[in-house]
Design an enzyme around this catalytic site. Structure first.
Site, PDB file in Angstrom:
ATOM      1  N   PRO A   1       0.831  -1.213   0.000  1.00  0.00           N
ATOM      2  CA  PRO A   1       0.000   0.000   0.000  1.00  0.00           C
ATOM      3  C   PRO A   1       0.863   1.260   0.000  1.00  0.00           C
ATOM      4  O   PRO A   1       1.805   1.375   0.768  1.00  0.00           O
ATOM      5  CB  PRO A   1      -0.797  -0.111   1.308  1.00  0.00           C
ATOM      6  CG  PRO A   1      -0.680  -1.529   1.720  1.00  0.00           C
ATOM      7  CD  PRO A   1       0.610  -2.040   1.173  1.00  0.00           C
ATOM      8  N   GLU A   2       0.538   2.168  -0.901  1.00  0.00           N
ATOM      9  CA  GLU A   2       1.231   3.455  -0.954  1.00  0.00           C
ATOM     10  C   GLU A   2       0.239   4.547  -0.544  1.00  0.00           C
ATOM     11  O   GLU A   2      -0.841   4.255  -0.044  1.00  0.00           O
ATOM     12  CB  GLU A   2       1.790   3.690  -2.359  1.00  0.00           C
ATOM     13  CG  GLU A   2       2.788   2.597  -2.776  1.00  0.00           C
ATOM     14  CD  GLU A   2       3.417   2.854  -4.137  1.00  0.00           C
ATOM     15  OE1 GLU A   2       3.508   4.017  -4.551  1.00  0.00           O
ATOM     16  OE2 GLU A   2       3.810   1.874  -4.788  1.00  0.00           O
TER      17      GLU A   2
END
Ligand SMILES: [Zn+2]
Length: 272
Positions: free
Chosen positions: A2-3
């Site tokens: 996840p960014e």
């Protein structure tokens, strides 16, 4: 993993479910998920805290409590969701908060993390966790001029520099590759080789790809995060061997600083 857009999406989804409610209990199922404080102190301090706000800083999910800040970093495979209090814990659940509404109804906020790299901090001072982060890319403080000066002040390859969270907070592998392609810059170009125009193009591209990622609810790829669709709009990321959407040249995969990197050899020639 996840960014920024994925964490932002999770924060937006959970905010209305959490704000105004109180934590009545924390069950720690995997003690190393907790970075600080020690488990007994954590359970004691978090109990009875009201959730004042839910937001994101860089790739951190942040819950502002009455007297503390709770930070959750999802790292490789972390995920957060709401479940009923009677539901059976899943195999990879690491931390479960019981959350009570004013009317007394309770639900669980579950931190699930298959690969166990995710971490949780409960601190009084947010700077203990996020004090060394660079600017937030979508904030007003991050201007094209600030980026240009930062690039000029360093002599580093673009991609590793953009991934450096003390330089710019929240960029990860996907959005960095996408932004560099949009700005027509090679990931190995030296930061101080960029002129003002190129720095502005990079600044613009970083903000555009992040906003587009948030608009698409993030990307669902190789981790437990689900529900995003930005993966259907990638320009170069994970598209080696396919054609560049701009010029049709075959996209190549390189390894830069041990990270898989995707470039169009025609659009991204600049590698001084
Ligand atoms: Zn191209």
């Amino acid at each position: 993993m996840p960014e920024l857009p994925e964490v932002e999406t999770i924060a937006r989804r959970l905010r209305p479910e959490l704000v105004g409610k109180s934590i009545t209990k924390a069950d720690l199922l995997w003690s190393r998920t907790l970075a600080t404080p020690m488990p007994a102190m954590f359970k004691k301090q978090v109990k009875g805290q009201e959730i004042k706000a839910v937001h994101r800083r860089a790739k951190y999910f942040v819950i502002q409590l009455s007297h503390f800040h709770l930070f959750i970093h999802l790292r490789m495979s972390g995920d957060l969701y709401i479940k009923g209090v009677d539901s059976t814990p899943e195999k990879h659940d690491r931390l479960i908060f019981t959350i009570a509404a004013e009317d007394g109804t309770t639900r669980n906020l579950v931190f699930n993390d298959t690969r166990k790299f995710g971490r949780v901090w409960l601190v009084k001072d947010p700077d203990d966790v996020i004090g060394r982060l660079g600017p937030e890319p979508l904030s007003d403080e991050f201007t094209a001029q600030i980026l240009y000066e930062g690039l000029q002040a360093r002599h580093r390859q673009l991609k590793p520099l953009l991934l450096d969270q003390s330089f710019l907070a929240g960029m990860g592998n996907i959005y960095t590759d996408e932004a560099l392609h949009m700005a027509r810059l090679h990931p190995l170009a030296s930061s101080d080789s960029l002129n003002r125009e190129q720095a502005r193009a990079l600044w613009d591209a970083i903000r555009k790809v992040l906003q587009e990622g948030i608009h698409r609810n993030g990307a669902s790829i190789d981790w437990v995060y689900r529900g995003g669709e930005f993966q259907n709009y990638f320009r170069v990321y994970d598209r080696a061997g396919q054609s560049c959407p701009v010029c049709g040249t075959m996209i190549e995969r390189l390894v830069v600083g041990q990270r898989s990197t995707h470039v169009c050899p025609n659009c991204q020639r600049n590698r001084s």
